[in-house]
Write a protein that holds these residues in place. Structure first.
Motif, PDB file in Angstrom:
ATOM      1  N   ALA A 176     -18.302  17.898  28.724  1.00 54.98           N
ATOM      2  CA  ALA A 176     -17.738  19.155  27.282  1.00 54.98           C
ATOM      3  C   ALA A 176     -18.748  18.068  26.392  1.00 54.98           C
ATOM      4  O   ALA A 176     -18.519  18.145  25.056  1.00 54.98           O
ATOM      5  CB  ALA A 176     -16.621  17.727  26.905  1.00 54.98           C
ATOM      6  N   GLY A 177     -19.940  17.682  26.807  1.00 56.18           N
ATOM      7  CA  GLY A 177     -20.614  17.612  26.336  1.00 56.18           C
ATOM      8  C   GLY A 177     -20.902  16.074  25.291  1.00 56.18           C
ATOM      9  O   GLY A 177     -21.327  15.756  24.106  1.00 56.18           O
ATOM     10  N   PHE A 178     -19.979  15.757  26.095  1.00 53.16           N
ATOM     11  CA  PHE A 178     -19.436  13.858  25.372  1.00 53.16           C
ATOM     12  C   PHE A 178     -20.906  13.293  25.412  1.00 53.16           C
ATOM     13  O   PHE A 178     -20.738  12.524  23.921  1.00 53.16           O
ATOM     14  CB  PHE A 178     -18.765  13.005  26.583  1.00 53.16           C
ATOM     15  CG  PHE A 178     -16.960  13.436  26.080  1.00 53.16           C
ATOM     16  CD1 PHE A 178     -16.703  13.131  25.252  1.00 53.16           C
ATOM     17  CD2 PHE A 178     -16.514  14.445  27.486  1.00 53.16           C
ATOM     18  CE1 PHE A 178     -15.279  13.953  24.988  1.00 53.16           C
ATOM     19  CE2 PHE A 178     -14.820  14.665  27.125  1.00 53.16           C
ATOM     20  CZ  PHE A 178     -14.754  14.297  25.432  1.00 53.16           C
ATOM     21  N   PRO A 179     -22.418  13.062  25.752  1.00 59.78           N
ATOM     22  CA  PRO A 179     -23.078  12.397  25.897  1.00 59.78           C
ATOM     23  C   PRO A 179     -23.837  12.577  24.342  1.00 59.78           C
ATOM     24  O   PRO A 179     -24.051  11.402  23.639  1.00 59.78           O
ATOM     25  CB  PRO A 179     -23.983  12.572  27.571  1.00 59.78           C
ATOM     26  CG  PRO A 179     -23.235  12.982  28.286  1.00 59.78           C
ATOM     27  CD  PRO A 179     -22.136  13.889  27.447  1.00 59.78           C
ATOM     28  N   ASP A 180     -23.647  13.889  24.189  1.00 58.32           N
ATOM     29  CA  ASP A 180     -24.560  14.653  22.898  1.00 58.32           C
ATOM     30  C   ASP A 180     -22.821  13.566  21.183  1.00 58.32           C
ATOM     31  O   ASP A 180     -23.694  13.015  20.386  1.00 58.32           O
ATOM     32  CB  ASP A 180     -24.265  15.439  22.648  1.00 58.32           C
ATOM     33  CG  ASP A 180     -25.370  16.756  23.813  1.00 58.32           C
ATOM     34  OD1 ASP A 180     -26.352  15.243  23.861  1.00 58.32           O
ATOM     35  OD2 ASP A 180     -24.728  17.453  23.948  1.00 58.32           O
ATOM     36  N   ARG A 181     -21.816  14.270  21.756  1.00 58.25           N
ATOM     37  CA  ARG A 181     -21.013  13.280  20.696  1.00 58.25           C
ATOM     38  C   ARG A 181     -21.028  12.256  20.501  1.00 58.25           C
ATOM     39  O   ARG A 181     -20.663  12.042  19.056  1.00 58.25           O
ATOM     40  CB  ARG A 181     -19.723  14.108  21.533  1.00 58.25           C
ATOM     41  CG  ARG A 181     -19.274  15.336  21.774  1.00 58.25           C
ATOM     42  CD  ARG A 181     -18.259  15.241  22.456  1.00 58.25           C
ATOM     43  NE  ARG A 181     -17.684  16.805  22.327  1.00 58.25           N
ATOM     44  CZ  ARG A 181     -17.963  18.253  22.002  1.00 58.25           C
ATOM     45  NH1 ARG A 181     -17.785  17.958  21.028  1.00 58.25           N
ATOM     46  NH2 ARG A 181     -17.790  19.115  22.403  1.00 58.25           N
ATOM     47  N   ILE A 182     -21.280  11.173  21.157  1.00 61.40           N
ATOM     48  CA  ILE A 182     -21.104   9.963  21.070  1.00 61.40           C
ATOM     49  C   ILE A 182     -22.359   9.270  21.065  1.00 61.40           C
ATOM     50  O   ILE A 182     -22.761   8.552  19.460  1.00 61.40           O
ATOM     51  CB  ILE A 182     -20.878   8.976  22.917  1.00 61.40           C
ATOM     52  CG1 ILE A 182     -19.612  10.029  23.645  1.00 61.40           C
ATOM     53  CG2 ILE A 182     -21.343   7.619  22.222  1.00 61.40           C
ATOM     54  CD1 ILE A 182     -19.488   9.172  24.252  1.00 61.40           C
ATOM     55  N   LEU A 183     -23.212   9.996  20.627  1.00 57.45           N
ATOM     56  CA  LEU A 183     -24.874   9.546  20.404  1.00 57.45           C
ATOM     57  C   LEU A 183     -24.959  10.020  19.013  1.00 57.45           C
ATOM     58  O   LEU A 183     -25.273   9.623  17.824  1.00 57.45           O
ATOM     59  CB  LEU A 183     -25.661  10.732  20.916  1.00 57.45           C
ATOM     60  CG  LEU A 183     -26.058   9.701  22.458  1.00 57.45           C
ATOM     61  CD1 LEU A 183     -27.439  10.433  22.903  1.00 57.45           C
ATOM     62  CD2 LEU A 183     -26.551   8.201  22.191  1.00 57.45           C
ATOM     63  N   TRP A 184     -24.055  11.154  18.857  1.00 64.17           N
ATOM     64  CA  TRP A 184     -23.749  11.667  17.261  1.00 64.17           C
ATOM     65  C   TRP A 184     -23.185  11.118  16.769  1.00 64.17           C
ATOM     66  O   TRP A 184     -23.017  10.652  14.931  1.00 64.17           O
ATOM     67  CB  TRP A 184     -23.984  13.242  17.307  1.00 64.17           C
ATOM     68  CG  TRP A 184     -24.497  13.983  17.152  1.00 64.17           C
ATOM     69  CD1 TRP A 184     -26.206  14.408  18.052  1.00 64.17           C
ATOM     70  CD2 TRP A 184     -24.429  15.576  17.979  1.00 64.17           C
ATOM     71  NE1 TRP A 184     -26.580  15.338  18.062  1.00 64.17           N
ATOM     72  CE2 TRP A 184     -25.433  16.260  18.205  1.00 64.17           C
ATOM     73  CE3 TRP A 184     -22.943  16.152  18.186  1.00 64.17           C
ATOM     74  CZ2 TRP A 184     -25.566  17.780  18.962  1.00 64.17           C
ATOM     75  CZ3 TRP A 184     -23.636  17.742  18.894  1.00 64.17           C
ATOM     76  CH2 TRP A 184     -24.525  18.178  18.917  1.00 64.17           C
ATOM     77  N   ILE A 185     -22.243  10.707  16.644  1.00 61.60           N
ATOM     78  CA  ILE A 185     -21.198   9.553  15.901  1.00 61.60           C
ATOM     79  C   ILE A 185     -21.717   8.232  15.981  1.00 61.60           C
ATOM     80  O   ILE A 185     -22.217   7.856  14.653  1.00 61.60           O
ATOM     81  CB  ILE A 185     -20.214   9.553  16.792  1.00 61.60           C
ATOM     82  CG1 ILE A 185     -19.513  10.966  16.790  1.00 61.60           C
ATOM     83  CG2 ILE A 185     -18.700   8.192  16.275  1.00 61.60           C
ATOM     84  CD1 ILE A 185     -17.414  10.594  17.407  1.00 61.60           C
ATOM     85  N   LYS A 186     -22.576   7.573  16.236  1.00 69.81           N
ATOM     86  CA  LYS A 186     -23.435   6.758  16.504  1.00 69.81           C
ATOM     87  C   LYS A 186     -24.517   6.734  16.118  1.00 69.81           C
ATOM     88  O   LYS A 186     -24.991   6.009  14.559  1.00 69.81           O
ATOM     89  CB  LYS A 186     -24.214   5.595  17.830  1.00 69.81           C
ATOM     90  CG  LYS A 186     -22.768   5.549  18.749  1.00 69.81           C
ATOM     91  CD  LYS A 186     -23.595   5.644  20.281  1.00 69.81           C
ATOM     92  CE  LYS A 186     -22.413   4.340  20.803  1.00 69.81           C
ATOM     93  NZ  LYS A 186     -23.027   3.831  22.598  1.00 69.81           N
ATOM     94  N   ALA A 187     -25.308   7.704  15.497  1.00 68.31           N
ATOM     95  CA  ALA A 187     -25.840   7.796  14.637  1.00 68.31           C
ATOM     96  C   ALA A 187     -25.661   8.207  13.423  1.00 68.31           C
ATOM     97  O   ALA A 187     -26.691   7.609  12.300  1.00 68.31           O
ATOM     98  CB  ALA A 187     -26.513   9.292  14.961  1.00 68.31           C
ATOM     99  N   LEU A 188     -23.742   8.988  13.002  1.00 67.11           N
ATOM    100  CA  LEU A 188     -23.246   8.751  11.817  1.00 67.11           C
ATOM    101  C   LEU A 188     -23.332   7.892  11.163  1.00 67.11           C
ATOM    102  O   LEU A 188     -23.705   7.181   9.708  1.00 67.11           O
ATOM    103  CB  LEU A 188     -22.630  10.020  12.110  1.00 67.11           C
ATOM    104  CG  LEU A 188     -21.569   9.650  10.828  1.00 67.11           C
ATOM    105  CD1 LEU A 188     -22.353  11.270   9.808  1.00 67.11           C
ATOM    106  CD2 LEU A 188     -19.988  10.298  11.195  1.00 67.11           C
TER     107      LEU A 188
END
Length: 364
Positions: A199-211
């Motif tokens: 479900a794209g979770f590796p991307d999602r987690i990195l994006w929220i951390k980047a935010l």
């Protein structure tokens, strides 16, 4: 989980592919533009130009077209363009920055600026009501739908904020299109193959951390997630496969095991015959991994995803001695909560992300 995180070459391929030179460079790659081309592949002509997502309608003689485009942070622009070469003939109308009359709505609290900011194009986020204070940290709630058949972050202007009920409670709301969703490169899309649990979770987690790195008021220790249907499957999977990051989930009418839902959708992404990857991606098979706080919602008469999917998950949780909450809505079809769409999930997030007991609705 089954297993894009063990296939970094796919993510690397996608990164290389989507970084290549493309049309409308500098614009969000998800925005819709129109082109005309001959059947032999020659004579490519751009029919639209402005930085936004476009829709067109032809004049009766098909010599002109009406182009309307907008972004989530820009009200619609209307233009008349020539079909033969795509050139602008005349500008017809342009909405105010927030749309006609929006200044009065905004002053009255009935309208707020929509994100994403230009630097956060693929990571739409809504801030809490008013200006977020840098000295205060706010929990994050992700709205997830990772169905591989499309992409889902809104790209066009809307006069209302669908997340206002959550931002008014002091939550930051994010919505993303991670790898495995459509409308990018094939390599980007292929991540979902035999692998819906990703479900794209590796991307999602990195994006929220980047935010959070960019905005100090983002609290990544209090992250919730909610979704319906395929989003219900993914939001539960967040607590099963990524409990170190996601702490609270609300899952409505989830397809919790791709072996018991409609074959036409599931086999398109999980393939046939059924193999061990189905079990690896199943929330039911992995029910013993549950951590965090989970609210399951299901419509009694769901004709899209069988209610059996949620009930079997409930059975697996009980056998694994896991704690969870369940809301069954009598007479409801495929639903994100119906009359309880706001009350139950919102109260659940307030209780478990803010540690505050919501109002006693029975006392009102």
């Amino acid at each position: 989980m089954g297993d894009a995180r063990h296939r970094p070459h796919r993510r690397g391929q996608a990164s290389n592919l989507v970084s290549r030179q493309r049309k409308n460079a500098g614009q969000d790659p998800y925005l819709i533009h129109y082109y005309r081309i001959n059947f032999d592949g020659t004579g490519l002509v751009a029919l639209t130009e402005g930085d936004g997502s476009h829709r067109i309608a032809y004049s009766p003689d098909r010599k002109c077209l009406f182009d309307t485009y907008s972004r989530i942070d820009m009200a619609p622009v209307h233009e008349l363009r020539r079909v033969s070469d795509g050139k602008l003939m005349t500008a017809l109308e342009k909405g105010g920055h927030f749309g006609p009359g929006s200044e009065r709505l905004e002053a009255a609290g009935g309208f707020r600026r929509q994100g994403p900011r230009r630097q956060d194009r693929h990571l739409g986020h809504r801030r809490p009501a008013g200006e977020a204070r840098s000295e205060q940290e706010y929990p994050v709630i992700e709205d997830i739908y990772a169905g591989p058949h499309d992409s889902f972050v809104p790209k066009t202007f809307s006069p209302f904020n669908r997340y206002q009920s959550l931002t008014d409670l002091g939550f930051i709301v994010v919505k993303m299109d991670g790898m495995g969703t459509a409308n990018r490169s094939k390599a980007f899309h292929d991540v979902c193959w035999h692998n819906l649990a990703d479900a794209g979770f590796p991307d999602r987690i990195l994006w929220i951390k980047a935010l959070a790195k960019k905005y100090s008021y983002v609290d990544t220790t209090r992250v919730g997630i909610y979704g319906t249907s395929a989003g219900g499957q993914s939001s539960t999977a967040a607590l099963l496969f990524h409990p170190e990051f996601y702490k609270v989930a609300v899952s409505a009418c989830g397809c919790h095991d791709n072996r018991m839902d409609k074959s036409s959708w599931n086999e398109a992404w999980m393939g046939y015959p059924v193999g061990p990857h189905y079990a690896a991606c199943s929330n039911i098979t992995n029910a013993d991994k549950l951590q965090g706080k989970l609210l399951l919602i299901v419509g009694e008469l769901d004709t899209n995803v069988p209610p059996e999917s949620t009930l079997r998950l409930v059975d697996a949780f009980i056998k694994a001695k896991k704690d969870f909450d369940l809301l069954v809505i009598p007479g409801a079809n495929h639903t994100d909560g119906g009359v309880y769409r706001c009350a139950a999930p919102h109260d659940f997030f307030v209780r478990h992300l803010y540690g505050v007991e919501p109002p006693d609705h029975n006392a009102q």
